[in-house]
Design a protein around this motif. Sequence first.
Motif, PDB file in Angstrom:
ATOM      1  N   SER A   7       0.835  -1.214   0.000  1.00 16.63           N
ATOM      2  CA  SER A   7       0.000   0.000   0.000  1.00 16.63           C
ATOM      3  C   SER A   7       0.860   1.250   0.000  1.00 16.63           C
ATOM      4  O   SER A   7       0.564   2.223  -0.709  1.00 16.63           O
ATOM      5  N   ASP A   8       1.930   1.248   0.799  1.00 20.32           N
ATOM      6  CA  ASP A   8       2.833   2.400   0.845  1.00 20.32           C
ATOM      7  C   ASP A   8       3.477   2.638  -0.520  1.00 20.32           C
ATOM      8  O   ASP A   8       3.599   3.785  -0.975  1.00 20.32           O
ATOM      9  N   MET A  10       2.292   1.803  -3.477  1.00 16.64           N
ATOM     10  CA  MET A  10       1.282   2.294  -4.406  1.00 16.64           C
ATOM     11  C   MET A  10       1.074   3.794  -4.231  1.00 16.64           C
ATOM     12  O   MET A  10       0.966   4.548  -5.205  1.00 16.64           O
ATOM     13  N   ARG A  11       0.995   4.229  -2.981  1.00 19.01           N
ATOM     14  CA  ARG A  11       0.805   5.668  -2.728  1.00 19.01           C
ATOM     15  C   ARG A  11       2.012   6.478  -3.190  1.00 19.01           C
ATOM     16  O   ARG A  11       1.860   7.565  -3.764  1.00 19.01           O
ATOM     17  N   ALA A  14       1.995   6.792  -7.006  1.00 13.17           N
ATOM     18  CA  ALA A  14       0.961   7.719  -7.453  1.00 13.17           C
ATOM     19  C   ALA A  14       1.355   9.170  -7.193  1.00 13.17           C
ATOM     20  O   ALA A  14       0.973  10.070  -7.945  1.00 13.17           O
ATOM     21  N   ALA A  15       2.126   9.406  -6.129  1.00 13.18           N
ATOM     22  CA  ALA A  15       2.495  10.778  -5.763  1.00 13.18           C
ATOM     23  C   ALA A  15       3.768  11.256  -6.442  1.00 13.18           C
ATOM     24  O   ALA A  15       4.108  12.436  -6.368  1.00 13.18           O
ATOM     25  N   HIS A  38      -0.860   0.754 -12.543  1.00 13.65           N
ATOM     26  CA  HIS A  38      -0.135   2.002 -12.298  1.00 13.65           C
ATOM     27  C   HIS A  38      -0.395   2.973 -13.448  1.00 13.65           C
ATOM     28  O   HIS A  38      -0.615   2.553 -14.581  1.00 13.65           O
TER      29      HIS A  38
END
Length: 258
Positions: A7-8, A10-11, A14-15, A38
């Motif tokens: 999860s980390d 993925m964030r 995205a950022a 992605h």
Amino acid sequence: MVQTTISDNMRAIAAAQGPVFAAGTDYPAGVAIPAHRHDRHQLLHALSGVLTVATEAGRWIVPPEHALWLPAGCVHSVDMLSAVRMRSVYVRPDEAATWDTPRVLGMTPLVRALVVEAVAMMGHPSEGPRDHLIAELLLAEIPRLPEQPLALPLPADPRLLRLCRAFIAAPDARANLDDWADRAGMSRRSLTRHFRQDTGLTLEQWRQQACVFAALPRLIDGDRVTSVALDLGYDSPAAFTTMFRRMLGQTPRAYARR
């Protein structure tokens, strides 16, 4: 803990703002990353260990010294066949004129080193030009990586798809073209033409690659080459070894030792 790490990542992806973002994670054997996508292209590389990636279009296997290119937006899941040290580079789509479908690539020492450095620089960014030069060189070198025959694309024709899924569930090197043609309700010529149009491979190439996919997890687990070869329908371990060396460039025993 593993799910939190996923999860980390993925964030963070995205950022990301720059043209290239890199991340590295070590996974124990048996971890499965569920289907996701992605907004960036991904060059997925295993420093060590073996993993498989599944998409709607097929399956890909990624041994050490190889990488998988996943275009932006491609929905995929990942399974670790052994403990894996994964290192990935994520490229903004407007920065790379590369491939629009997944493919396994052979890693060069240069790109491998650049991926490792790109992951390291994410944790320790510098003010000088070095980070920018590493990213620029990665963008220049990735399109030069050679494609490797470690894909298992699936045909779109439902008759052929049904046969392929049955073969994946129970691989048998003795399966013959006439039997497949009868079961698909096609002539031999029609089957071979449709299969190549749908997958880019001949039926024989596809079945050999499916056998490699079935063999690798067992070899990694320590199964004897003879047992694996005979279970896959090969007449002898030597015949299986010849096919395996042609596909991966080394014998099954050498691969298992690594």
